[in-house]
Design a protein around this motif. Structure first.
Motif, PDB file in Angstrom:
ATOM      1  N   VAL A  34      19.088   6.474 -16.853  1.00  0.00           N
ATOM      2  CA  VAL A  34      20.193   7.311 -16.406  1.00  0.00           C
ATOM      3  C   VAL A  34      20.558   6.920 -14.982  1.00  0.00           C
ATOM      4  O   VAL A  34      19.706   6.468 -14.203  1.00  0.00           O
ATOM      5  N   ILE A  35      21.842   7.050 -14.652  1.00  0.00           N
ATOM      6  CA  ILE A  35      22.333   6.839 -13.294  1.00  0.00           C
ATOM      7  C   ILE A  35      22.543   8.216 -12.670  1.00  0.00           C
ATOM      8  O   ILE A  35      23.042   9.135 -13.331  1.00  0.00           O
ATOM      9  N   LEU A  36      22.172   8.370 -11.420  1.00  0.00           N
ATOM     10  CA  LEU A  36      22.211   9.677 -10.769  1.00  0.00           C
ATOM     11  C   LEU A  36      22.838   9.555  -9.388  1.00  0.00           C
ATOM     12  O   LEU A  36      22.590   8.595  -8.670  1.00  0.00           O
ATOM     13  N   THR A  37      23.666  10.559  -9.034  1.00  0.00           N
ATOM     14  CA  THR A  37      24.144  10.665  -7.663  1.00  0.00           C
ATOM     15  C   THR A  37      24.264  12.125  -7.285  1.00  0.00           C
ATOM     16  O   THR A  37      24.200  13.010  -8.155  1.00  0.00           O
ATOM     17  N   GLY A 128      10.379  11.449 -18.867  1.00  0.00           N
ATOM     18  CA  GLY A 128      10.233  10.195 -19.600  1.00  0.00           C
ATOM     19  C   GLY A 128      11.416   9.257 -19.480  1.00  0.00           C
ATOM     20  O   GLY A 128      11.572   8.344 -20.300  1.00  0.00           O
ATOM     21  N   TYR A 129      12.246   9.439 -18.451  1.00  0.00           N
ATOM     22  CA  TYR A 129      13.426   8.598 -18.260  1.00  0.00           C
ATOM     23  C   TYR A 129      13.302   7.812 -16.963  1.00  0.00           C
ATOM     24  O   TYR A 129      12.759   8.307 -15.972  1.00  0.00           O
ATOM     25  N   SER A 130      13.818   6.590 -16.968  1.00  0.00           N
ATOM     26  CA  SER A 130      13.973   5.853 -15.721  1.00  0.00           C
ATOM     27  C   SER A 130      15.319   6.215 -15.116  1.00  0.00           C
ATOM     28  O   SER A 130      16.216   6.697 -15.814  1.00  0.00           O
ATOM     29  N   PHE A 131      15.466   6.001 -13.816  1.00  0.00           N
ATOM     30  CA  PHE A 131      16.719   6.346 -13.163  1.00  0.00           C
ATOM     31  C   PHE A 131      17.113   5.266 -12.166  1.00  0.00           C
ATOM     32  O   PHE A 131      16.272   4.563 -11.606  1.00  0.00           O
ATOM     33  N   LEU A 132      18.418   5.144 -11.989  1.00  0.00           N
ATOM     34  CA  LEU A 132      18.962   4.403 -10.859  1.00  0.00           C
ATOM     35  C   LEU A 132      19.761   5.394 -10.040  1.00  0.00           C
ATOM     36  O   LEU A 132      20.828   5.854 -10.463  1.00  0.00           O
ATOM     37  N   PHE A 133      19.224   5.770  -8.898  1.00  0.00           N
ATOM     38  CA  PHE A 133      19.931   6.678  -8.009  1.00  0.00           C
ATOM     39  C   PHE A 133      20.859   5.870  -7.120  1.00  0.00           C
ATOM     40  O   PHE A 133      20.489   4.817  -6.601  1.00  0.00           O
ATOM     41  N   THR A 134      22.074   6.382  -6.932  1.00  0.00           N
ATOM     42  CA  THR A 134      23.038   5.761  -6.044  1.00  0.00           C
ATOM     43  C   THR A 134      23.656   6.818  -5.139  1.00  0.00           C
ATOM     44  O   THR A 134      24.041   7.891  -5.608  1.00  0.00           O
ATOM     45  N   ASP A 135      23.723   6.542  -3.862  1.00  0.00           N
ATOM     46  CA  ASP A 135      24.484   7.421  -2.980  1.00  0.00           C
ATOM     47  C   ASP A 135      25.947   7.410  -3.403  1.00  0.00           C
ATOM     48  O   ASP A 135      26.452   6.400  -3.914  1.00  0.00           O
ATOM     49  N   ILE A 136      26.634   8.507  -3.159  1.00  0.00           N
ATOM     50  CA  ILE A 136      28.035   8.634  -3.567  1.00  0.00           C
ATOM     51  C   ILE A 136      28.936   7.700  -2.759  1.00  0.00           C
ATOM     52  O   ILE A 136      30.049   7.374  -3.187  1.00  0.00           O
ATOM     53  N   ASP A 137      28.461   7.221  -1.598  1.00  0.00           N
ATOM     54  CA  ASP A 137      29.266   6.303  -0.792  1.00  0.00           C
ATOM     55  C   ASP A 137      28.886   4.840  -1.012  1.00  0.00           C
ATOM     56  O   ASP A 137      29.214   3.974  -0.199  1.00  0.00           O
ATOM     57  N   VAL A 177      18.069   3.377  -5.541  1.00  0.00           N
ATOM     58  CA  VAL A 177      16.647   3.397  -5.902  1.00  0.00           C
ATOM     59  C   VAL A 177      16.526   3.384  -7.417  1.00  0.00           C
ATOM     60  O   VAL A 177      17.191   4.163  -8.110  1.00  0.00           O
ATOM     61  N   TYR A 178      15.661   2.504  -7.922  1.00  0.00           N
ATOM     62  CA  TYR A 178      15.368   2.476  -9.357  1.00  0.00           C
ATOM     63  C   TYR A 178      13.875   2.687  -9.565  1.00  0.00           C
ATOM     64  O   TYR A 178      13.062   2.105  -8.840  1.00  0.00           O
ATOM     65  N   ALA A 179      13.517   3.514 -10.543  1.00  0.00           N
ATOM     66  CA  ALA A 179      12.102   3.750 -10.845  1.00  0.00           C
ATOM     67  C   ALA A 179      11.894   3.900 -12.336  1.00  0.00           C
ATOM     68  O   ALA A 179      12.731   4.480 -13.041  1.00  0.00           O
ATOM     69  N   LYS A 180      10.747   3.379 -12.798  1.00  0.00           N
ATOM     70  CA  LYS A 180      10.344   3.516 -14.198  1.00  0.00           C
ATOM     71  C   LYS A 180       9.601   4.837 -14.393  1.00  0.00           C
ATOM     72  O   LYS A 180       8.941   5.322 -13.471  1.00  0.00           O
ATOM     73  N   PRO A 181       9.639   5.375 -15.623  1.00  0.00           N
ATOM     74  CA  PRO A 181       8.960   6.657 -15.874  1.00  0.00           C
ATOM     75  C   PRO A 181       7.476   6.479 -16.191  1.00  0.00           C
ATOM     76  O   PRO A 181       7.019   6.678 -17.316  1.00  0.00           O
ATOM     77  N   THR A 182       6.714   6.109 -15.175  1.00  0.00           N
ATOM     78  CA  THR A 182       5.273   5.916 -15.345  1.00  0.00           C
ATOM     79  C   THR A 182       4.514   6.998 -14.589  1.00  0.00           C
ATOM     80  O   THR A 182       5.036   7.613 -13.648  1.00  0.00           O
TER      81      THR A 182
END
Length: 279
Positions: A34-37, A128-137, A177-182
């Motif tokens: 999932v991508i998150l901001t 149980g999900y990985s994420f790629l967080f991105t700042d809105i800018d 930031v990207y992280a695996k669900p470990t």
């Protein structure tokens, strides 16, 4: 037997965590990414950063489909209302204080705002999900996932990149930031959040930089730092549009300045695309 007056019964409401978990599930890719901001009212105002951010996916190189997997966390009611008018996956974060205005760097509200995302990261990993967080800018031009190595537990953008993606002397930036669900990464997030107590007047990015060797030693954390040639910024600006996937309006002070300069980068990208399409 006395009849039960069901009209007076109120079904239990879903908790905030349950709502967020369902949204993550609905937005995730088939391989559970999932991508998150995050956004507040100041950054969600008309013609502000949220509009530019979403537009960048449509102006980018075949990445508009990634919006289906983007969850936008609104930090106040106004931002939530704006999000709901322009995007599919919007979540209203439960906050105790007003998060609507632009926050002064390292103010209490600013720190609460930036630290809230680490709690969300931990929660996503726990589901149980990985994420790629991105700042809105951080504007997206190409798919940044292609610069993430499978070997790394944690992948971070950099303010300054010194050439080696495994070198902890690189200056980290938590705007991507990207992280695996470990289990390891869940414990890393807990340790990171706990470290705030040691550095109470410091943001999450600086705290990571202070404890990164602890994380490597304690958890055997494998970290990848991405070159600013691919995940660019104004700290070490390299605008080679044949390489750039994202460009982050960091190392700038104030929303007005961020908007002014990031719009310039967007126009340069559009010009690059136009020239290359017509050549």
């Amino acid at each position: 037997m006395e009849k039960l007056h069901t009209k007076n019964l109120v079904p239990p409401q879903e908790s905030h965590d349950e709502k967020f978990a369902l949204m993550i599930q609905n937005a995730a890719t088939d391989d559970k990414r999932v991508i998150l901001t995050e956004v507040n009212e100041a950054f969600a105002a008309p013609n502000s950063m949220l509009d530019l951010f979403l537009e960048s996916f449509h102006n980018g190189d075949n990445i508009a489909h990634l919006l289906d997997h983007l969850v936008i966390v609104a930090m106040d009611q106004k931002a939530f209302e704006k999000c709901m008018s322009v995007h599919r996956h919007c979540y209203l974060h439960e906050q105790l204080s007003d998060m609507s205005s632009e926050k002064a760097y390292l103010s209490k509200d600013y720190l609460d705002l930036v630290w809230s995302k680490v709690r969300l990261w931990q929660f996503i990993l726990e589901q149980g999900y990985s994420f790629l967080f991105t700042d809105i800018d951080a504007m997206w031009f190409r798919n940044p996932f292609r610069h993430i190595s499978v070997y790394a537990d944690l992948t971070l953008a950099t303010d300054i990149f010194y050439g080696n993606p495994e070198d902890h002397n690189n200056n980290p930036n938590t705007g991507l930031v990207y992280a695996k669900p470990t289990r390891k990464n869940i414990e890393v997030m807990k340790y990171w959040r706990e470290a705030r107590k040691r550095f109470p007047t410091t943001n999450e990015q600086t705290v990571y930089d202070k404890i990164k060797y602890e994380l490597v030693s304690k958890f055997e954390l494998k970290v990848q730092y991405v070159s600013t040639a691919y995940w660019g910024n104004f700290c070490q600006p390299q605008k080679n549009f044949t390489k750039l996937s994202t460009f982050h309006a960091c190392c700038l002070t104030g929303l007005e300045m961020k908007l002014l300069l990031i719009k310039g980068v967007i126009e340069e990208w559009k010009m690059y695309k136009s020239i290359n399409l017509n050549s």
